[in-house]
Write an enzyme that holds these catalytic residues in place. Structure first.
Site, PDB file in Angstrom:
ATOM      1  N   GLU A  24       0.865  -1.193   0.000  1.00  0.00           N
ATOM      2  CA  GLU A  24       0.000   0.000   0.000  1.00  0.00           C
ATOM      3  C   GLU A  24       0.904   1.247   0.000  1.00  0.00           C
ATOM      4  O   GLU A  24       1.937   1.268   0.692  1.00  0.00           O
ATOM      5  CB  GLU A  24      -0.828  -0.067   1.298  1.00  0.00           C
ATOM      6  CG  GLU A  24      -1.760   1.097   1.546  1.00  0.00           C
ATOM      7  CD  GLU A  24      -2.494   0.935   2.898  1.00  0.00           C
ATOM      8  OE1 GLU A  24      -2.076   0.113   3.754  1.00  0.00           O
ATOM      9  OE2 GLU A  24      -3.501   1.643   3.093  1.00  0.00           O
ATOM     10  N   LYS A  72      -9.490   1.893  -1.903  1.00  0.00           N
ATOM     11  CA  LYS A  72      -9.704   1.241  -0.607  1.00  0.00           C
ATOM     12  C   LYS A  72     -11.074   1.626  -0.020  1.00  0.00           C
ATOM     13  O   LYS A  72     -11.360   2.808   0.186  1.00  0.00           O
ATOM     14  CB  LYS A  72      -8.582   1.666   0.341  1.00  0.00           C
ATOM     15  CG  LYS A  72      -8.551   0.959   1.688  1.00  0.00           C
ATOM     16  CD  LYS A  72      -7.315   1.432   2.474  1.00  0.00           C
ATOM     17  CE  LYS A  72      -7.102   0.661   3.762  1.00  0.00           C
ATOM     18  NZ  LYS A  72      -5.886   1.122   4.480  1.00  0.00           N
ATOM     19  N   CYS A  88      -5.018  -3.499   2.469  1.00  0.00           N
ATOM     20  CA  CYS A  88      -4.743  -3.556   3.906  1.00  0.00           C
ATOM     21  C   CYS A  88      -5.973  -3.820   4.785  1.00  0.00           C
ATOM     22  O   CYS A  88      -6.477  -4.927   4.826  1.00  0.00           O
ATOM     23  CB  CYS A  88      -4.002  -2.290   4.328  1.00  0.00           C
ATOM     24  SG  CYS A  88      -3.049  -2.583   5.842  1.00  0.00           S
TER      25      CYS A  88
HETATM   26  C1  ACM Z   1      -3.938  -0.113   7.155  1.00  0.00           C
HETATM   27  O1  ACM Z   1      -5.046  -0.276   6.631  1.00  0.00           O
HETATM   28  N1  ACM Z   1      -2.963   0.473   6.504  1.00  0.00           N
HETATM   29  C2  ACM Z   1      -3.683  -0.589   8.519  1.00  0.00           C
END
Ligand code: ACM
Length: 263
Positions: A38, A109, A142
Site C-alpha cells: 500500500e 480502498k 490492507c
Molecule cells: C492499514 O489499513 N494500513 C492498517
C-alpha cells in the site's frame, strides 16, 4: 503462474528513491504477477491534506503509474501496487493493476484505517476482478482484510488470486485473517506488507512485515521475515481456486445460504 510480493521500507515522501528501491528488489527475481505494498512510493503517515495532495498522482498519468508501466513492459510482467490517487480534488488510497499493455484495473480502498479517514475519500468503485491471461485477479487494500465481505465478493465474482497491498500495523492480524480469507473462499492470496516505522508529529507507527502467499487451503506457501527487505515469488496453479469443495459433500460456494444472511 509465478506470483510474488515486494517487502521493503519506503522513505516518506521520497518517491523516486522508493520506486528505484522496489524495482531493484524485483529485478533479482522473476514473477508473472508482483504485488507491492500500500502507498509504496510515498510512505503512509501523512500529516496534512496538503502534504497528501502534493504526493498524490493521477492514474494513469502520474509518475508512479508510468514507472510501473515501464517496468511491466520491460519485464513482460503484471504488477499490483498501492498509491495515492488524485482524481480532481478527491484523493483515494488506491491500488492499480498494470501490465505490458497498460493499466487494466484500479481499486480504491473501501475501509479506511485510523487517520486515513482525515486524508482520503473512501473508495467508490465496484469490487470487480480483472483478467490476466485467463486468470481472474481481485484487489483489496490492507484494512479491508477485517471485512470478510470484500474477499467474499471478489471470490464470488470469480477472483482466483486476491492481491493485497498492505501497510499492516497490528501484529499478526492481517497475516492471520488473510489465511482465513484464502481458506473460506478457496482462493490464493498475496499480501505485500512493508517494514520499518514512521514517526511524523505525534504519530508513530511500526509496520509488521511477514508478507505472504497463501494457498486456497490456507497453507502459507511463502512468508517474508518481520523486518527484512526482499522480493520473493512462488509457482502456483490458479486453476485450483476454481474448486470450492472441501469434502466430497461440501462445496463452500454451493452450500452457502444467502437467504439467511441479510439483516
Ligand atoms: C492499514 O489499513 N494500513 C492498517
Amino acid at each position: 503462474m509465478r506470483v510474488g510480493y515486494v517487502q521493503f521500507k519506503p522513505s516518506f515522501g521520497e518517491v523516486k528513491e522508493n520506486l528505484a528501491r522496489a524495482f531493484a528488489l524485483m529485478e533479482r527475481e522473476s514473477a508473472d504477477l508482483w504485488v507491492l505494498p500500500e502507498l509504496f512510493a510515498t510512505g503512509y503517515l501523512f500529516s496534512s491534506r496538503e502534504e497528501l495532495a502534493e504526493l498524490s498522482e493521477p492514474v494513469p498519468g502520474g509518475a508512479t503509474t508510468r514507472a510501473l508501466l515501464e517496468f511491466a513492459r520491460d519485464r513482460g510482467t503484471y504488477l499490483v501496487a498501492g498509491l495515492a490517487e488524485r482524481d480532481g480534488d478527491r484523493i483515494y488510497n488506491s491500488a492499480v493493476v498494470v501490465g505490458p499493455r497498460g493499466v487494466i484495473g484500479r481499486y480504491r480502498k473501501l475501509h479506511l484505517f485510523g487517520k486515513e479517514k482525515f486524508w482520503f475519500e473512501p473508495g467508490d468503485l465496484p469490487l470487480e476482478p480483472v483478467e490476466l491471461n485467463g486468470v481472474r485477479i481481485g484487489v483489496m487494500v490492507c484494512f479491508d482484510h477485517f471485512f470478510p465481505e470484500v474477499a467474499r465478493t471478489l471470490a464470488l465474482r470469480g477472483a482466483q488470486i486476491i492481491c493485497h497491498p498492505a501497510n499492516l500495523v497490528l501484529p499478526g492480524m492481517g497475516q492471520l485473517s488473510m489465511r482465513v480469507r484464502a481458506m473460506e473462499n478457496r482462493v490464493f492470496t498475496v499480501t505485500a506488507n512493508r517494514i520499518g516505522g514512521e514517526a511524523r508529529g505525534e504519530e508513530v507507527l511500526r509496520f509488521t512485515g511477514e508478507s505472504q502467499v497463501v494457498a486456497p487451503d490456507g497453507t502459507v506457501l511463502l512468508r517474508a521475515s518481520r523486518a527484512g527487505e526482499g522480493a520473493d515469488a512462488v509457482d502456483i496453479d490458479p486453476e485450483k481456486a476454481r474448486d470450492k469443495r472441501i469434502t466430497r459433500y461440501n462445496d463452500l460456494f454451493a452450500d452457502r445460504r444467502p437467504d439467511f444472511y441479510g439483516l
